[in-house]
Write an enzyme that holds these catalytic residues in place. Structure first.
Site, PDB file in Angstrom:
ATOM      1  N   PRO A  43       1.291 -19.303 -10.035  1.00 28.73           N
ATOM      2  CA  PRO A  43       1.593 -18.219  -9.095  1.00 28.73           C
ATOM      3  C   PRO A  43       2.093 -18.661  -7.718  1.00 28.73           C
ATOM      4  CG  PRO A  43      -0.761 -18.556  -9.205  1.00 28.73           C
ATOM      5  CD  PRO A  43      -0.150 -19.472 -10.234  1.00 28.73           C
ATOM      6  N   CYS A  44       3.268 -19.230  -7.688  1.00 32.34           N
ATOM      7  CA  CYS A  44       3.877 -19.647  -6.426  1.00 32.34           C
ATOM      8  C   CYS A  44       4.197 -18.451  -5.539  1.00 32.34           C
ATOM      9  CB  CYS A  44       5.108 -20.513  -6.672  1.00 32.34           C
ATOM     10  SG  CYS A  44       6.344 -19.770  -7.739  1.00 32.34           S
TER      11      CYS A  44
END
Length: 166
Positions: free
Chosen positions: A127-128
């Protein structure tokens, strides 16, 4: 090892999902020009491809907060450290790039952490998109800021319930 490519039309656009029968190595937001020349999906998809697609569908429907898939992407030791740290950001929460660099043990590595974050090839699952600017602003996302905003809003609604005035 058998490689696969498949596609999923998500609420934020077409996703290319690729990997092997052992792991997922890519979730990529397709641009229109890429989609026009994209290779066809792999026939007879392995269970890993089906599982990845199903988990993404569950995520977008608000039924999944944590992905349970083996992942693999190559990078430097530092990049891998950043990607592993991204996995520790809870669903529905965000941290700043400065906080990310602090968690990595060196607040001065903020630019390097941001660059490594941008090299992540497994969007959404790693989850950048949960990393934001120090003042809470949306900055830097390979999939585009509109998608980043959509993903963060979606996660916030799922995590905290949809709040209405009426």
């Amino acid at each position: 090892m058998n490689h696969f490519i498949t596609y999923y039309q998500s609420p934020v656009g077409l996703l290319r999902i690729s990997g092997t029968d052992q792991y997922v190595s890519e979730v990529h937001f397709m641009k229109e020009e890429e989609a026009a020349t994209a290779p066809p999906p792999t026939p007879d998809l392995p269970p890993m491809a089906i599982q990845a697609t199903e988990q993404l569908i569950q995520y977008f429907h608000g039924d999944r907060r944590v992905f349970e898939l083996p992942l693999f992407q190559t990078g430097t030791d530092f990049q891998e450290k950043v990607w592993n740290e991204l996995m520790n950001i809870p669903f529905g929460k965000t941290i700043s790039y400065l906080e990310l660099s602090r968690r990595l043990g060196d607040p001065k590595s903020i630019r390097a952490a941001g660059t490594a974050n941008g090299k992540n090839n497994i969007a959404i699952i790693v989850p950048c998109h949960r990393v934001i600017g120090a003042k809470g602003e949306l900055v830097g996302y390979g999939g585009g800021l509109a998608r980043k905003k959509w993903l963060l809003t979606h996660e916030n609604k799922v995590a905290h319930g949809v709040q209405t005035l009426f």
